[in-house]
Enzyme design. Structure first.
Site, mmCIF file in Angstrom:
data_model
loop_
_atom_site.group_PDB
_atom_site.id
_atom_site.type_symbol
_atom_site.label_atom_id
_atom_site.label_comp_id
_atom_site.label_asym_id
_atom_site.label_seq_id
_atom_site.Cartn_x
_atom_site.Cartn_y
_atom_site.Cartn_z
ATOM 1 N N GLN A 232 -12.300 3.077 1.171
ATOM 2 C CA GLN A 232 -12.205 2.921 2.900
ATOM 3 C C GLN A 232 -11.574 3.606 3.294
ATOM 4 O O GLN A 232 -10.355 4.500 2.590
ATOM 5 C CB GLN A 232 -11.318 1.426 3.009
ATOM 6 C CG GLN A 232 -12.387 0.095 1.706
ATOM 7 C CD GLN A 232 -11.593 -1.315 2.139
ATOM 8 O OE1 GLN A 232 -11.643 -1.327 3.469
ATOM 9 N NE2 GLN A 232 -12.394 -2.053 1.133
ATOM 10 N N GLU A 269 -9.470 -4.050 2.616
ATOM 11 C CA GLU A 269 -8.565 -3.955 2.556
ATOM 12 C C GLU A 269 -7.603 -4.479 3.283
ATOM 13 O O GLU A 269 -8.221 -4.533 5.143
ATOM 14 C CB GLU A 269 -8.167 -2.957 2.190
ATOM 15 C CG GLU A 269 -8.527 -2.166 1.191
ATOM 16 C CD GLU A 269 -7.352 -0.518 0.649
ATOM 17 O OE1 GLU A 269 -7.633 0.305 1.687
ATOM 18 O OE2 GLU A 269 -8.229 0.036 -0.372
ATOM 19 N N ALA A 352 2.894 3.570 6.255
ATOM 20 C CA ALA A 352 3.572 4.073 4.175
ATOM 21 C C ALA A 352 3.680 4.964 4.319
ATOM 22 O O ALA A 352 2.939 6.210 4.535
ATOM 23 C CB ALA A 352 2.823 3.267 3.360
ATOM 24 N N LEU A 355 4.442 9.751 0.156
ATOM 25 C CA LEU A 355 5.406 10.430 -1.688
ATOM 26 C C LEU A 355 5.553 11.910 -0.989
ATOM 27 O O LEU A 355 4.949 12.607 -0.657
ATOM 28 C CB LEU A 355 4.610 9.891 -2.181
ATOM 29 C CG LEU A 355 4.439 8.418 -2.478
ATOM 30 C CD1 LEU A 355 3.667 8.377 -4.532
ATOM 31 C CD2 LEU A 355 5.958 8.308 -3.320
ATOM 32 N N ASP A 421 -6.693 -6.146 -8.202
ATOM 33 C CA ASP A 421 -7.294 -4.494 -7.726
ATOM 34 C C ASP A 421 -6.504 -3.902 -7.954
ATOM 35 O O ASP A 421 -6.315 -2.645 -7.565
ATOM 36 C CB ASP A 421 -8.187 -4.334 -6.282
ATOM 37 C CG ASP A 421 -9.109 -3.449 -5.623
ATOM 38 O OD1 ASP A 421 -9.831 -2.990 -6.997
ATOM 39 O OD2 ASP A 421 -9.249 -2.226 -4.533
ATOM 40 N N GLU A 426 0.392 4.724 -11.518
ATOM 41 C CA GLU A 426 0.400 6.018 -11.603
ATOM 42 C C GLU A 426 1.932 6.177 -11.483
ATOM 43 O O GLU A 426 3.026 5.457 -11.452
ATOM 44 C CB GLU A 426 0.473 6.548 -10.040
ATOM 45 C CG GLU A 426 -0.836 7.111 -9.541
ATOM 46 C CD GLU A 426 -1.130 7.737 -8.088
ATOM 47 O OE1 GLU A 426 0.049 8.295 -8.255
ATOM 48 O OE2 GLU A 426 -2.027 7.655 -7.593
ATOM 49 N N ASP A 441 -1.844 0.912 -3.265
ATOM 50 C CA ASP A 441 -2.725 0.452 -3.018
ATOM 51 C C ASP A 441 -2.550 -0.825 -2.889
ATOM 52 O O ASP A 441 -3.186 -1.752 -3.880
ATOM 53 C CB ASP A 441 -3.904 1.495 -3.754
ATOM 54 C CG ASP A 441 -3.760 2.901 -3.441
ATOM 55 O OD1 ASP A 441 -3.484 2.726 -1.969
ATOM 56 O OD2 ASP A 441 -4.388 3.072 -4.035
#
Length: 555
Positions: A232, A269, A352, A355, A421, A426, A441
């Site tokens: 998306q 989402e 957000a 990282l 989902d 990670e 996510d």
């Protein structure tokens, strides 16, 4: 006559004096009588006084919550303090506290709701009380140098300085930054990156959090391009200080529930789900989701006019009612039928913090053992094999270390927000298998409040394994004075988008309490079942007193 009046006045004065003396004597006797009921500081447990000297709030420790000593309360208190004798001496000694082995922390946590339930005094913030609780402020050892994700390089030679400078093709929109080894010179996003450790993305009491949230919600956006990959639409926003954020736009009303006939992988989402997931992750004490904040963005000024992405630029149009829309390019839902539109230019979104770049901190993606089949007709192995967890336990990296209970933490988070989902997670490669899992996510969470999804909790029910620190925090959040829905409501009220509308409806908040009760019930069932098999001690993994799986260290 005059003499009689004088004599009567003297009698009245003497009577008043006697009454006054008697009243003062009564007050003295009352104060002496009540004094033993108020224990002096010297009678408090030594560890409790040590915690107070270490600036840990007494909320939940001493004076605010004192329930009657019923069986449920004593069971909870005993479980909190279980095994603290030796470990408390070891860990508190690192803070300069000399303690005897026989002493233990007295938390005085209240009884469950309905049994001598106690509440916070008026005016006391439940969220602050929760974050001040000892379960969120356990003394820990300093973090070793190798347990930091990134470190500032030592001072370089003059001939090498050119390779250390931050350059940009558009210097007119970026700040002329001059950073050095001092953290005071670093922008908030860089301080966040330098604060990532083996056990968490940021510390519990992060002094940088306020500045980082302010940057995400207010700083000028100088660039917006579409993020490649994924199913998306999402964008990467850049700020003048070289910080970047992941942008996910509002696609539907916050209170719209997912269609019951939709498969989980076909759902939209939600920007508010990303924000709420960050707050829930903090409330649970995980700190494994990067900071997320809500923001109202001008579609024209802050996306269309500044984008350098030609593919994105070609997808802007004006709707029949005058709203500015765009749809980008992605695998699903990137078409005029699924366009993202402002009102007429204002668009809600979640931002957000990004990282560290993969060139600096490589991440490894792991396929979840309880990944769904993503098929409309087939079931996954864990859905048809009741003993599936036994197979997982024999497979690396779940056969050693804390990886299995890390996954259970993630399962609990997903069940609370009804996120089906979670196909991958990670970790940072630098830390190998002995590290935390990043909960990224989360946009498909909080889709339904009227229905819970029991299949999300299957891994916990199959494995019957949970961290002690997680278990105690879940039970704490079940108490009236720390109720999960209340602290989440308070935490979410700090987000800028709350001025538009609440990020989670009351129905979603009520669902959090209902689902938390389900998790607690599942763990109780595991304890009863394993106890009948003579394996009751295997349910709780004691990370509080274990040197291998210590509670997240303090920075």
């Amino acid at each position: 006559m005059w003499w009689c009046m004088r004599r009567r006045s003297r009698t009245i004065c003497l009577s008043l004096a006697v009454v006054t003396v008697c009243f003062h004597l009564f007050l003295v006797l009352v104060s002496v009588y009540q004094q033993p009921c108020s224990p002096s500081s010297s009678s408090l447990p030594r560890i409790q006084r040590a915690l107070e000297r270490a600036n840990y709030s007494s909320v939940g420790v001493g004076t605010l919550v004192k329930p009657p000593p019923d069986a449920n309360h004593m069971e909870f208190a005993n479980e909190v303090t279980k095994g603290h004798s030796k470990s408390a001496t070891y860990k508190l000694a690192a803070k300069g506290f000399a303690l005897k082995e026989a002493e233990s922390v007295s938390l005085n946590i209240s009884a469950p709701e309905g049994r001598h339930a106690t509440y916070m005094p008026p005016g006391v913030s439940k969220l602050e009380a929760l974050f001040s609780h000892p379960l969120y402020n356990m003394p820990t050892l300093p973090i070793p140098e190798d347990d930091w994700l990134l470190r500032v390089k030592p001072k370089v030679k003059p001939s090498e300085k050119s390779s250390q400078m931050w350059m940009s093709a558009g210097q007119d929109v970026y700040e002329n930054v001059q950073w050095n080894s001092s953290s005071d010179s670093h922008p908030p996003w860089l301080r966040f990156h330098l604060g990532v450790s083996r056990w968490q993305l940021y510390p519990h009491r992060d002094s940088n959090m306020e500045a980082l949230i302010q940057q995400l919600s207010t700083h000028r956006i100088v660039s917006s391009v579409q993020k490649s990959g994924g199913t998306q639409l999402k964008l990467v926003m850049s700020f003048p200080n070289y910080g970047q954020a992941m942008f996910k736009p509002m696609k539907q009303e916050r209170d719209d529930e997912s269609n019951y006939n939709l498969y989980y992988f076909s759902d939209f989402e939600r920007h508010n789900a990303e924000i709420a997931a960050f707050h829930l992750d903090r409330v649970l004490g995980y700190r494994r989701i990067p900071p997320v904040v809500g923001r109202l963005v001008d579609v024209v000024k802050e996306i269309k006019d500044i984008t350098t992405d030609p593919k994105l630029a070609r997808t802007f149009f004006t709707s029949p009612v005058g709203n500015v829309c765009f749809y980008g390019q992605c695998s699903y839902y990137c078409s005029t039928e699924h366009a993202v539109c402002g009102r007429p230019r204002a668009l809600e979104a979640s931002l957000a913090v990004m990282l560290p770049d993969l060139t600096l901190a490589t991440r490894r993606s792991w396929r979840s053992p309880w990944r769904r089949s993503y098929s409309r007709s087939k079931l996954a192995k864990w859905e048809v094999e009741p003993d599936y967890c036994e197979t997982v336990k024999k497979t690396s990296p779940y056969d050693t270390g804390t990886r299995l209970v890390d996954v259970m933490d993630m399962v609990i988070l997903d069940f609370l927000m009804s996120n089906m989902d979670r196909h991958h997670y990670e970790t940072f490669e630098k830390f190998g298998n002995n590290t935390f899992l990043m909960h990224l996510d989360n946009g498909r969470g909080f889709g339904r409040h009227s229905k819970d999804e029991p299949s999300i909790l299957v891994p916990l029910e199959q494995c019957c394994r949970i961290r002690r620190s997680t278990w105690l925090r879940l039970r704490l959040l079940s108490q009236p004075q720390y109720r999960l829905s209340d602290v989440m409501r308070e935490s979410l009220s700090q987000d800028p988008l709350t001025s538009v509308a609440p990020l989670l409806s009351e129905a979603h908040l009520a669902a959090l309490d209902r689902r938390l009760a389900t998790v607690v019930k599942a763990v109780r069932h595991c304890q009863e079942q394993r106890s009948r098999e003579g394996k009751g001690d295997e349910v709780i993994y004691d990370d509080i007193n274990s040197t291998e799986g210590m509670v997240t260290p303090a920075a």
